[in-house]
Write an enzyme that holds these catalytic residues in place. Structure first.
Site, short mmCIF file in Angstrom:
data_model
loop_
_atom_site.label_atom_id
_atom_site.label_comp_id
_atom_site.label_asym_id
_atom_site.label_seq_id
_atom_site.Cartn_x
_atom_site.Cartn_y
_atom_site.Cartn_z
N CYS A 68 0.84 -1.21 0.00
CA CYS A 68 0.00 0.00 0.00
C CYS A 68 0.87 1.26 0.00
CB CYS A 68 -0.90 -0.02 1.23
SG CYS A 68 -1.82 1.51 1.48
N LYS A 95 -9.94 -8.80 7.41
CA LYS A 95 -9.67 -7.79 8.45
C LYS A 95 -10.16 -8.27 9.81
CE LYS A 95 -10.47 -4.26 4.97
NZ LYS A 95 -11.40 -3.32 4.38
N TRP A 263 -0.75 -6.10 -7.60
CA TRP A 263 -1.46 -5.76 -8.84
C TRP A 263 -1.92 -6.99 -9.62
CZ3 TRP A 263 -3.23 -1.05 -9.79
CH2 TRP A 263 -2.67 0.00 -9.06
#
Ligand SMILES: N[C@@H](CCC(=O)N[C@@H](CS)C(=O)NCC(=O)O)C(=O)O
Length: 268
Positions: A68, A95, A263
């Site tokens: 990130c 998460k 990606w």
């Protein structure tokens, strides 16, 4: 050229829970206008790690630093400012409930200090200036080149993402040229300052912002799109080399393969 010596020491990399090497000697008041306070009634088990903590995106193993660029921007800003903190990586595909409870967007980066929670990289950069010990602040809006450099930096990521997402062959060449133009604007800023970093001798918030994005372009656009930074941008590779040589970069960057992994979901 001033790169604070504390950050020139090579540090072990890879693990997310690496602590910044310098300590805070003078705490300044936290601007509460940019903070959100955790509710006392929040879910308590399991609890988030405590202390001064940066929550950053995790890589494919779910525990070490991920790809990130916003997390790296915040990480760089805290380190260039001499803030002592820990990093905890969040698996964004799974998460933890406490992370979802802690933040509204459940995105990374998040900086937590006692009951103060900052949910956006720009807020974390400003907070790093407020609590850090560095002489030169990262956000220097009064510098003559600030506005032009901010515009150039802010225009880099979108054409890159658009190119990465494009599957229409007829648009490909134009999109490559759009990214070339965006990079040339950053190159132009470097030519104007003639200095190691975007605003001159000292690293600024704009370096923390653009360098992780340039790394994504140099790694992922090259890997998936065979795109190379135009040769007219001769300062950019040297600029990136200087950024990569700082200890702050080495402690905040993921491996290039992790960027490729990040990606890969667009290319399956
Ligand atoms: N405006 C935010 C953007 C942060 C952002 O987009 N982070 C991504 C990871 S690079 C994220 O957490 N996305 C949410 C998700 O994947 O669930 C910032 O600068 O802090």
């Amino acid at each position: 050229m001033l790169i604070r010596t504390a950050f020139l020491t090579p540090a072990p990399l890879g693990k997310c829970a690496n602590r910044a090497t310098t300590s805070v000697t003078a705490k300044k008041k936290i601007p509460l206008s940019v903070t959100r306070r955790r509710s006392a009634t929040m879910s308590s088990a399991p609890t988030p790690p405590s202390g001064k903590m940066l929550f950053a995106k995790a890589g494919p193993d779910g525990t070490t630093l991920g790809d990130c660029p916003f997390s790296q921007k915040a990480n760089l800003a805290l380190r260039f400012n001499g803030v002592k903190f820990d990093v905890h990586c969040i698996n964004l595909s799974d998460k933890p409930q406490w992370f979802k409870d802690l933040t509204e967007a459940a995105s990374t980066p998040v900086f937590q200090e006692a009951d103060t929670v900052l949910e956006d990289s720009d807020k974390i950069v400003r907070h790093a200036d407020a609590i850090g010990t560095a002489e030169a602040k990262l956000v220097r809006e009064n510098e003559p080149l600030w506005n032009d450099a901010t515009a150039a930096v802010g225009a880099v990521f979108k054409p890159f993402v658009t190119l990465m997402k494009n599957r229409d062959v007829s648009k490909e060449e134009q999109l490559r040229q759009d990214l070339d133009s965006a990079l040339q604007k950053v190159e132009h800023i470097l030519a104007q300052t003639g200095a190691p970093f975007l605003l001159g001798e000292h690293v600024s918030a704009l370096d923390c912002d653009v360098a992780p994005k340039l790394q994504h372009i140099m790694v992922a656009a090259s890997h998936y799109k065979k795109y190379n930074v135009p040769t007219s941008c001769e300062r950019l590779p040297h600029y990136m080399q200087r950024m990569r040589q700082t200890a702050a970069w080495r402690q905040s960057a993921c491996a290039d393969q992790v960027i490729v992994w990040g990606w890969s979901k667009l290319f399956k």
